[in-house]
Motif scaffolding. Structure first.
Motif, short mmCIF file in Angstrom:
data_model
loop_
_atom_site.label_atom_id
_atom_site.label_comp_id
_atom_site.label_asym_id
_atom_site.label_seq_id
_atom_site.Cartn_x
_atom_site.Cartn_y
_atom_site.Cartn_z
N VAL A 277 0.85 -1.20 0.00
CA VAL A 277 0.00 0.00 0.00
C VAL A 277 0.89 1.24 0.00
CG1 VAL A 277 -1.92 -1.13 1.19
CG2 VAL A 277 -0.21 0.09 2.52
N SER A 278 0.31 2.34 -0.42
CA SER A 278 1.08 3.58 -0.43
C SER A 278 1.23 4.09 1.00
CB SER A 278 0.36 4.65 -1.28
OG SER A 278 -0.76 5.15 -0.60
N GLN A 279 2.22 4.93 1.17
CA GLN A 279 2.46 5.52 2.48
C GLN A 279 1.25 6.35 2.91
OE1 GLN A 279 6.52 6.70 2.91
NE2 GLN A 279 6.00 8.36 4.31
N PHE A 280 0.63 7.04 1.98
CA PHE A 280 -0.55 7.84 2.27
C PHE A 280 -1.70 6.95 2.76
CE2 PHE A 280 -4.64 9.61 0.91
CZ PHE A 280 -4.63 10.80 1.62
N GLU A 281 -1.95 5.85 2.06
CA GLU A 281 -3.03 4.93 2.45
C GLU A 281 -2.75 4.34 3.83
OE1 GLU A 281 -4.40 3.09 -1.84
OE2 GLU A 281 -2.48 2.47 -0.99
N LEU A 282 -1.51 4.04 4.09
CA LEU A 282 -1.13 3.48 5.39
C LEU A 282 -1.35 4.52 6.50
CD1 LEU A 282 -0.07 0.83 6.48
CD2 LEU A 282 2.24 1.66 6.09
N ALA A 283 -1.00 5.76 6.24
CA ALA A 283 -1.22 6.83 7.22
C ALA A 283 -2.71 6.98 7.49
CB ALA A 283 -0.62 8.14 6.70
N GLU A 284 -3.51 6.97 6.44
CA GLU A 284 -4.97 7.10 6.60
C GLU A 284 -5.55 5.95 7.42
OE1 GLU A 284 -7.73 8.70 4.13
OE2 GLU A 284 -6.52 10.43 4.67
N SER A 285 -5.16 4.73 7.10
CA SER A 285 -5.76 3.57 7.75
C SER A 285 -5.31 3.38 9.19
CB SER A 285 -5.50 2.30 6.94
OG SER A 285 -4.13 1.94 7.00
N ASP B 2 6.03 2.79 -6.98
CA ASP B 2 4.77 2.36 -7.57
C ASP B 2 4.93 2.41 -9.09
OD1 ASP B 2 2.16 2.09 -8.54
OD2 ASP B 2 1.28 3.32 -6.95
N PRO B 3 4.75 1.27 -9.78
CA PRO B 3 4.92 1.27 -11.24
C PRO B 3 3.89 2.15 -11.96
CG PRO B 3 4.16 -0.88 -10.46
CD PRO B 3 4.43 -0.04 -9.26
N LYS B 4 2.77 2.43 -11.29
CA LYS B 4 1.72 3.25 -11.89
C LYS B 4 1.93 4.75 -11.65
CE LYS B 4 -1.61 -0.43 -11.21
NZ LYS B 4 -2.72 -0.87 -10.39
N ASP B 5 2.72 5.08 -10.63
CA ASP B 5 2.94 6.48 -10.27
C ASP B 5 4.32 6.60 -9.63
OD1 ASP B 5 2.98 9.07 -9.28
OD2 ASP B 5 0.97 8.98 -8.44
N ARG B 6 5.28 7.10 -10.39
CA ARG B 6 6.67 7.14 -9.90
C ARG B 6 6.87 8.07 -8.72
NH1 ARG B 6 10.83 7.69 -14.61
NH2 ARG B 6 10.34 9.83 -14.11
N ARG B 7 5.86 8.89 -8.40
CA ARG B 7 5.97 9.78 -7.24
C ARG B 7 5.64 9.06 -5.94
NH1 ARG B 7 1.64 13.88 -9.10
NH2 ARG B 7 0.82 11.87 -9.67
N LYS B 8 5.03 7.89 -6.05
CA LYS B 8 4.59 7.14 -4.88
C LYS B 8 5.48 5.93 -4.63
CE LYS B 8 -0.43 7.78 -5.15
NZ LYS B 8 -1.67 7.00 -5.32
N PHE B 9 5.50 5.54 -3.37
CA PHE B 9 6.16 4.30 -2.99
C PHE B 9 5.12 3.36 -2.39
CE2 PHE B 9 9.72 7.14 -3.21
CZ PHE B 9 10.73 6.35 -3.74
N LEU B 10 5.27 2.10 -2.69
CA LEU B 10 4.41 1.08 -2.09
C LEU B 10 5.17 0.45 -0.94
CD1 LEU B 10 2.93 -0.59 -5.29
CD2 LEU B 10 1.91 1.17 -3.84
N ILE B 11 4.49 0.27 0.17
CA ILE B 11 5.11 -0.30 1.36
C ILE B 11 4.74 -1.78 1.41
CG2 ILE B 11 5.38 -0.10 3.85
CD1 ILE B 11 6.00 2.51 2.18
N GLY B 12 5.74 -2.61 1.63
CA GLY B 12 5.50 -4.05 1.72
C GLY B 12 6.28 -4.65 2.87
N LEU B 13 5.88 -5.84 3.23
CA LEU B 13 6.55 -6.56 4.31
C LEU B 13 7.70 -7.40 3.76
CD1 LEU B 13 3.37 -7.87 6.14
CD2 LEU B 13 5.02 -6.26 7.08
N SER B 14 8.79 -7.42 4.48
CA SER B 14 9.89 -8.32 4.15
C SER B 14 9.58 -9.69 4.74
CB SER B 14 11.19 -7.78 4.75
OG SER B 14 11.13 -7.86 6.16
#
Length: 146
Positions: free
Chosen positions: A53-61, A87-99
């Motif tokens: 998820v994006s950092q923004f979505e994570l902050a919201e949730s 994010d391959p759809k938006d280079r301004r965003k990063f997707l956060i994932g679990l290692s």
């Protein structure tokens, strides 16, 4: 019918309960010696159900502001628990994932979280819990509109 005026006591009880729950869970987390705080766990728990998820979505949730979520993610990334990918759809965003390490930590903490909450809610009937959840949702909604 809405309550016209609430006493300070209701707010105090709600705040006191939330603080006690957070402090108690922090003590439980410390016993696992995983170097994860309650606020970090909240983020990890959200990621466990919605990885990438994006950092923004994570902050919201998680109801955390941008600087706080950035700080938490920086620490979790430093510990190699999460990773950020563009994010391959938006280079301004990063997707956060679990290692892989993050997924293992979740497997260790999740049962503790469920057990702790069960202890907190001991003696509350299912119908009462549903009412409590509804009331808290109403309060949250009221706070979003202000």
């Amino acid at each position: 019918m809405a309550i016209k005026s609430a006493t300070l006591l209701e707010g105090y009880i709600l705040e006191q309960t939330a603080k006690k729950m957070k402090l108690g869970f922090a003590k439980e987390l410390n016993k696992l010696k995983l170097d994860v705080t309650v606020d970090q766990w909240i983020v990890l728990d959200r990621l466990s159900s919605n990885d990438k998820v994006s950092q923004f979505e994570l902050a919201e949730s998680t109801s955390k502001d941008a600087p706080t979520i950035t700080r938490i993610l920086d620490l979790l990334e430093k510990k190699k628990i999460v990773h950020r990918k563009q994010d391959p759809k938006d280079r301004r965003k990063f997707l956060i994932g679990l290692s892989a390490k993050g997924k293992k930590i979740i497997e260790q903490i999740k049962p503790l979280s469920v057990s702790y909450r069960s202890k907190c809610y001991d003696g509350i009937k299912p119908g009462e819990m549903k009412i409590l959840k509804n009331i808290l949702n109403i309060i949250n909604t009221n706070l979003k509109t202000n």
